[in-house]
Scaffold this motif. Structure first.
Motif, mmCIF file in Angstrom:
data_model
loop_
_atom_site.group_PDB
_atom_site.id
_atom_site.type_symbol
_atom_site.label_atom_id
_atom_site.label_comp_id
_atom_site.label_asym_id
_atom_site.label_seq_id
_atom_site.Cartn_x
_atom_site.Cartn_y
_atom_site.Cartn_z
ATOM 1 N N SER A 87 53.627 51.435 50.833
ATOM 2 C CA SER A 87 52.856 50.990 51.997
ATOM 3 C C SER A 87 52.192 49.640 51.744
ATOM 4 N N LEU A 88 51.571 49.500 50.565
ATOM 5 C CA LEU A 88 50.915 48.238 50.238
ATOM 6 C C LEU A 88 51.929 47.107 50.129
ATOM 7 N N SER A 89 53.096 47.413 49.555
ATOM 8 C CA SER A 89 54.146 46.393 49.427
ATOM 9 C C SER A 89 54.641 45.967 50.801
ATOM 10 N N ALA A 90 54.768 46.950 51.710
ATOM 11 C CA ALA A 90 55.220 46.632 53.065
ATOM 12 C C ALA A 90 54.205 45.749 53.784
ATOM 13 N N GLN A 91 52.914 46.036 53.585
ATOM 14 C CA GLN A 91 51.878 45.207 54.205
ATOM 15 C C GLN A 91 51.931 43.783 53.658
ATOM 16 N N ALA A 92 52.103 43.679 52.338
ATOM 17 C CA ALA A 92 52.168 42.346 51.720
ATOM 18 C C ALA A 92 53.424 41.610 52.161
ATOM 19 N N ALA A 93 54.529 42.365 52.338
ATOM 20 C CA ALA A 93 55.797 41.735 52.730
ATOM 21 C C ALA A 93 55.702 41.080 54.105
ATOM 22 N N THR A 94 54.823 41.612 54.957
ATOM 23 C CA THR A 94 54.631 41.030 56.287
ATOM 24 C C THR A 94 54.143 39.586 56.185
ATOM 25 N N TYR A 95 53.404 39.286 55.116
ATOM 26 C CA TYR A 95 52.822 37.949 54.938
ATOM 27 C C TYR A 95 53.419 37.232 53.722
ATOM 28 N N VAL A 96 54.653 37.607 53.361
ATOM 29 C CA VAL A 96 55.221 37.066 52.118
ATOM 30 C C VAL A 96 55.319 35.552 52.148
ATOM 31 N N SER A 97 55.660 34.953 53.296
ATOM 32 C CA SER A 97 55.773 33.490 53.352
ATOM 33 C C SER A 97 54.409 32.834 53.165
ATOM 34 N N ASP A 98 53.354 33.466 53.713
ATOM 35 C CA ASP A 98 52.001 32.925 53.540
ATOM 36 C C ASP A 98 51.558 33.034 52.088
ATOM 37 N N ILE A 99 51.890 34.163 51.460
ATOM 38 C CA ILE A 99 51.523 34.352 50.048
ATOM 39 C C ILE A 99 52.250 33.320 49.187
ATOM 40 N N ALA A 100 53.535 33.098 49.485
ATOM 41 C CA ALA A 100 54.306 32.109 48.725
ATOM 42 C C ALA A 100 53.720 30.708 48.899
ATOM 43 N N TYR A 101 53.285 30.380 50.114
ATOM 44 C CA TYR A 101 52.708 29.066 50.376
ATOM 45 C C TYR A 101 51.358 28.921 49.678
ATOM 46 N N ASP A 102 50.565 30.003 49.674
ATOM 47 C CA ASP A 102 49.295 29.981 48.932
ATOM 48 C C ASP A 102 49.539 29.696 47.452
ATOM 49 N N LEU A 103 50.554 30.361 46.899
ATOM 50 C CA LEU A 103 50.875 30.160 45.482
ATOM 51 C C LEU A 103 51.246 28.708 45.220
ATOM 52 N N GLU A 104 52.034 28.135 46.103
ATOM 53 C CA GLU A 104 52.443 26.732 45.948
ATOM 54 C C GLU A 104 51.241 25.788 46.048
ATOM 55 N N LEU A 105 50.388 26.019 47.042
ATOM 56 C CA LEU A 105 49.211 25.164 47.228
ATOM 57 C C LEU A 105 48.254 25.274 46.049
ATOM 58 N N LEU A 106 48.014 26.494 45.584
ATOM 59 C CA LEU A 106 47.083 26.698 44.467
ATOM 60 C C LEU A 106 47.633 26.092 43.178
ATOM 61 N N THR A 107 48.939 26.182 42.987
ATOM 62 C CA THR A 107 49.552 25.546 41.810
ATOM 63 C C THR A 107 49.371 24.034 41.871
ATOM 64 N N ASP A 108 49.585 23.460 43.071
ATOM 65 C CA ASP A 108 49.353 22.018 43.254
ATOM 66 C C ASP A 108 47.915 21.655 42.904
ATOM 67 N N LEU A 109 46.965 22.414 43.430
ATOM 68 C CA LEU A 109 45.545 22.113 43.213
ATOM 69 C C LEU A 109 45.162 22.293 41.749
#
Length: 621
Positions: free
Chosen positions: A266-288
């Motif tokens: 269930s938690l994985s399914a909830q996270a999967a709904t926002y997977v592109s946002d999570i991936a973008y957060d990871l990219e932005l935070l790595t940049d910063l």
């Protein structure tokens, strides 16, 4: 940039220093892959990002990326609707919490709240710079992070309230456990069984609750034997009375695992709904994280943003080599490319010539990689497509090459590749062979580079190169100052003055007999002696001029101080004069008011008494 120059100029050591300020493994890898850029707009963009991060550190305080980890593999599994483990979900929640903290830092809300909590007047901290968009684009997804942390307490621990099913199962497990322990307590606390048991305690073997029974009383306790002691005197038996309860606990434990798997799904399914946002957060935070690592390095080394140009002009002001001890390193000023494109540094060994050479090369690499340089503000660097360096002893035993041959092999390669957009650095050019031939080769090589307009800096101790620099337009001499009295280099780079070898003076200070030194001087040609005398005169003149300039500066400072004191004294006198005049006017006004009051009172009395006298006369009549 060629790998040999990066190695010789120790660019990798700078990257190792920057890596220490990065938090996440992704940012550390980014630092390790940093390379000098060739496009001036890209260089300026990178430097601006570093500078904006440094400004934020100075004004808003430090930013932490603790908790930022590599969740790239988890993101890929979410993209294909996979189920993550508890650790992977906790890592995602940690990244989202870092995103939340970074977003607060980006808009200054964390600082505003801190000021408000201390009863200070909050100030708007919104900053608009090259990093603003990255901070604004972060999506903390707080509901996802909160739900993960609510359900998963640690990697192997789940909250009872993670789901209603898990809560019910755990309640059943507790009730069944209580029944089982009650049954076993009756057995071990029974007076009849006391002597037949090894200990009055309940143990667990193979996931089943058992009691320790003495070997000779095995028949008294029907049930399943799960283990025995090392001596065989004790058997661990699961009594028949609790077998069903143990079975129930096993079944409930399996149900618990299945329910936990459902929770993870269930938690994985909830996270999967926002997977592109999570991936973008990871990219932005790595940049910063990467950008702020460069800024933290700049702050630690007291570095500033260099100004880049494409005209080949270099003006390093008070540059400090970052790999030297910052409390002892002597700053150097290096200028090249404006009125001259070839700088020849002469003087004795151990005088800092090589450090000056490496400082120029390393600063060029650092600046083009987007790093600030440890120098005064508004230092200038130029964009070079290549930085070539022939520095240090590159003797190759495997190839049976002498030091001279090894250096010449490198120089041949440099001459074949260098162009007008290159920077060439040579240490002790022409050394390792016959001095006459070595000097002639060095002059020919430098003259070839000079004619092609290639920015070049070289060190040497050949006098012929000093004369070449003095007599050739667009070529300049420089030297590293040496204190002969104390036999110690000052490491100051003096541009415009050729260096003196000081061999005789140093030898004499070290105790070489005068008659040997005199004999050596006689063996010099008259031209060499005259040239060395000229250098000595130039050095003496320079010291005299520097002394006079220092005295003039001191007199100027003293005059400014006296002028300031005179102005302050004049202002004070004028203030006192104004105060005295003001007080005198106030006193005069007070006297006039008092005189007017007395006059008015006198007139009133006069009128009053005049009227009284008239009335008395009329009454007498």
């Amino acid at each position: 940039m060629n790998k040999r120059s990066l190695r010789i100029l120790e660019f990798n050591k700078i990257l190792s220093m920057v890596t220490e300020y990065a938090t996440s493994p992704m940012a550390k890898r980014r630092v390790d892959r940093m390379k000098p850029q060739r496009d001036i707009e890209q260089i300026r963009k990178l430097l601006e990002e570093t500078n904006d991060a440094l400004n934020r550190l100075n004004h808003h305080g430090n930013i932490s990326f603790s908790g930022l980890c590599d969740i790239g593999a988890s993101i890929k599994r979410l993209e294909v609707q996979g189920t993550l483990t508890s650790k992977e979900l906790l890592d995602i929640a940690a990244v989202l919490q870092v995103a939340k903290a970074a977003k607060q830092y980006g808009d200054g809300s964390d600082l505003t709240e801190a000021l408000a909590s201390r009863n200070q007047e909050p100030v708007s901290q919104t900053t608009f710079d090259s990093l603003t968009e990255r901070f604004n684009m972060l999506l903390p997804l707080e509901h996802i992070a909160s739900e993960i942390n609510r359900c998963i307490l640690s990697e192997n621990e789940y909250a009872d309230d993670a789901s209603s099913g898990l809560k019910n199962i755990r309640r059943e497990i507790r009730l069944t456990n209580d029944k089982l322990h009650q049954q076993l307590d009756k057995i071990i606390k029974s007076d009849a069984n006391r002597d037949q048991l090894q200990d009055s305690l309940i143990t667990m073997r193979n996931g089943r609750y058992c009691i320790p029974v003495k070997q000779e009383y095995r028949s008294k306790f029907p049930g399943m034997i799960h283990d025995q002691s090392s001596t065989g005197s004790t058997l661990f038996i699961e009594p028949m009375a609790v077998v069903n309860l143990n079975n129930q606990i096993k079944e409930l434990a399996n149900e618990e695992l299945l329910e936990i798997e459902k929770i993870l799904e269930s938690l994985s399914a909830q996270a999967a709904t926002y997977v592109s946002d999570i991936a973008y957060d990871l990219e932005l935070l790595t940049d910063l994280d990467f950008i702020f690592a460069k800024a933290k390095f700049a702050r630690a080394t007291n570095s500033t943003r260099p100004i880049f140009n494409t005209d080949g002009i270099i003006d390093i002001r008070q540059g400090r080599h970052p790999l030297l001890e910052k409390h002892t390193v002597v700053p150097v000023d290096i200028r090249l490319g404006e009125t001259y494109n070839l700088l020849i540094i002469t003087g004795p060994n151990t005088g800092g010539k090589t450090v000056s050479l490496k400082t120029l090369g390393l600063f060029s690499l650092m600046g083009q990689a987007g790093l600030h340089i440890p120098a005064l503000d508004r230092s200038q660097l130029s964009v070079f497509t290549e930085v070539f360096a022939d520095i240090g002893d590159e003797q190759s035993i495997e190839q049976s090459l002498s030091t001279f041959s090894s250096h010449m092999t490198s120089i041949v390669s440099i001459l074949a590749k260098a162009d007008a957009d290159s920077l060439c650095l040579f240490d002790e050019l022409g050394a390792g062979t016959d001095p006459t031939e070595g000097a002639a080769l060095a002059i020919a090589i430098l003259n070839y580079l000079h004619d092609r307009g290639i920015r070049t800096m070289a060190t040497t101790h050949y006098s012929e190169l000093k004369i070449y620099a003095l007599s050739t337009p667009g070529v300049e001499n420089a030297c590293c100052e040496f204190d002969v009295e104390n036999l110690r280099p000052t490491y100051r780079l003096l541009i415009g003055i050729p260096g003196k070898s000081n061999a005789f003076a140093i030898s004499g200070k070290l105790g070489l007999p005068d008659y040997i030194i005199d004999d050596a001087k006689k063996r010099l040609s008259e031209q060499d002696v005259s040239f060395e005398d000229l250098l000595s005169d130039l050095e003496a003149s320079r010291r005299t001029i520097e002394k006079e300039q220092a005295e003039i500066a001191a007199y100027k400072k003293e005059a400014e101080t006296l002028k300031r004191q005179a102005v302050q004294k004049q202002e004070k006198l004028e203030e006192q004069r104004d105060r005295i005049i003001r007080e005198a006017n106030e006193k005069a006004n007070a006297i006039l008011r008092e005189a007017k009051e007395v006059a008015d009172e006198t007139i009133r009395n006069f009128h009053k008494f005049g009227k009284e006298n008239i009335s008395a006369a009329e009454m007498e009549k």
